[in-house]
Design a protein around this motif. Structure first.
Motif, mmCIF file in Angstrom:
data_model
loop_
_atom_site.group_PDB
_atom_site.id
_atom_site.type_symbol
_atom_site.label_atom_id
_atom_site.label_comp_id
_atom_site.label_asym_id
_atom_site.label_seq_id
_atom_site.Cartn_x
_atom_site.Cartn_y
_atom_site.Cartn_z
ATOM 1 N N GLY A 6 49.549 17.417 -19.151
ATOM 2 C CA GLY A 6 49.983 18.754 -18.772
ATOM 3 C C GLY A 6 51.483 18.909 -18.858
ATOM 4 N N ARG A 7 52.207 17.840 -18.640
ATOM 5 C CA ARG A 7 53.668 17.878 -18.655
ATOM 6 C C ARG A 7 54.198 17.918 -20.073
ATOM 7 N N SER A 8 53.512 17.299 -21.025
ATOM 8 C CA SER A 8 54.045 17.208 -22.375
ATOM 9 C C SER A 8 54.040 18.562 -23.070
ATOM 10 N N ARG A 9 53.096 19.431 -22.748
ATOM 11 C CA ARG A 9 53.045 20.740 -23.411
ATOM 12 C C ARG A 9 54.276 21.594 -23.104
ATOM 13 N N VAL A 55 47.343 9.582 -13.532
ATOM 14 C CA VAL A 55 48.580 9.899 -14.239
ATOM 15 C C VAL A 55 48.335 10.617 -15.563
ATOM 16 N N ALA A 56 47.297 10.260 -16.294
ATOM 17 C CA ALA A 56 47.071 10.821 -17.636
ATOM 18 C C ALA A 56 46.999 12.351 -17.642
ATOM 19 N N PRO A 57 46.237 12.985 -16.738
ATOM 20 C CA PRO A 57 46.211 14.451 -16.770
ATOM 21 C C PRO A 57 47.574 15.069 -16.491
ATOM 22 N N ARG A 60 62.120 6.376 -3.107
ATOM 23 C CA ARG A 60 62.380 6.607 -4.527
ATOM 24 C C ARG A 60 61.238 7.404 -5.155
ATOM 25 N N LEU A 61 60.000 7.059 -4.813
ATOM 26 C CA LEU A 61 58.848 7.797 -5.338
ATOM 27 C C LEU A 61 58.830 9.234 -4.814
ATOM 28 N N THR A 62 59.361 9.441 -3.623
ATOM 29 C CA THR A 62 59.490 10.803 -3.094
ATOM 30 C C THR A 62 60.497 11.579 -3.943
ATOM 31 N N ALA A 63 61.620 10.955 -4.255
ATOM 32 C CA ALA A 63 62.638 11.610 -5.079
ATOM 33 C C ALA A 63 62.118 11.892 -6.490
ATOM 34 N N LEU A 64 61.217 11.049 -6.989
ATOM 35 C CA LEU A 64 60.655 11.244 -8.327
ATOM 36 C C LEU A 64 59.533 12.278 -8.356
ATOM 37 N N LYS A 81 58.397 12.142 -12.632
ATOM 38 C CA LYS A 81 58.841 11.229 -13.680
ATOM 39 C C LYS A 81 57.858 10.068 -13.771
ATOM 40 N N PRO A 82 57.673 9.498 -14.967
ATOM 41 C CA PRO A 82 56.721 8.392 -15.121
ATOM 42 C C PRO A 82 57.116 7.179 -14.276
ATOM 43 N N VAL A 83 56.113 6.454 -13.818
ATOM 44 C CA VAL A 83 56.340 5.226 -13.060
ATOM 45 C C VAL A 83 55.533 4.098 -13.692
#
Length: 162
Positions: free
Chosen positions: A52-55, A46-48, A128-132, A81-83
């Motif tokens: 990458g998403r925050s930039r 998740v961290a990478p 739900r994880l598919t939708a996210l 989206k974060p889980v």
């Protein structure tokens, strides 16, 4: 001698009880160590993506509209989206399996009892994880990790691959 015999029997029973407790604690420690490894794996996955998403989501400081940026195909994929919690465990299971899985298989990997209600709860979680954006559903009932997630899981940060 009867008093000594009953004392020895009591000590033996207490010793057996403590052995049982110790074995139970060892099993709990093993379970906690496994959960810790899973969480560390989830963090590495998740961290990478979050970095990458925050930039791209940062607002420009001068008030001008965002200029188009050139990104690699893996960075261009929308970040999920974060889980948290059990969802993270599901993502780790799916990423580490490297194959499509059914809800029943995921429920078993989570240690859920093999009952319809728990499998259906897991199926709802997978949808739900598919939708996210974390998973992909190939056909009804078959799920796998989303391709842009798998790249991070297998190859590290996309910038490292360039």
């Amino acid at each position: 001698m009867t008093c000594e015999a009953s004392l020895l029997e009591q000590l033996a029973a207490d010793e057996e009880s403590v052995r049982g407790q110790l074995e139970s604690l060892r099993e709990q420690v093993a379970t906690l160590e496994e959960q810790l490894r899973d969480l560390a794996t989830a963090r590495r996955i998740v961290a990478p993506m979050l970095a990458g998403r925050s930039r791209p989501e940062q607002a420009p400081s001068d008030g001008t509209p965002d200029a188009p940026t050139h990104t690699s195909p893996k960075e261009a994929a929308p970040a999920p989206k974060p889980v948290t919690g059990l969802d993270k465990q599901v993502v780790v299971i799916m990423a580490s399996s490297g194959r499509t899985m059914r809800a029943k298989e995921v429920a078993q990997a989570l240690g859920e009892p093999d009952v319809r209600g728990r499998v259906e709860t897991t199926r709802a979680r997978l949808k739900r994880l598919t939708a996210l954006g974390w998973l992909t559903q190939h056909e009804p009932g078959l799920f796998s990790i989303a391709p842009h997630i798998n790249g991070h899981a297998l190859g590290g940060v996309a910038n490292d691959e360039a």
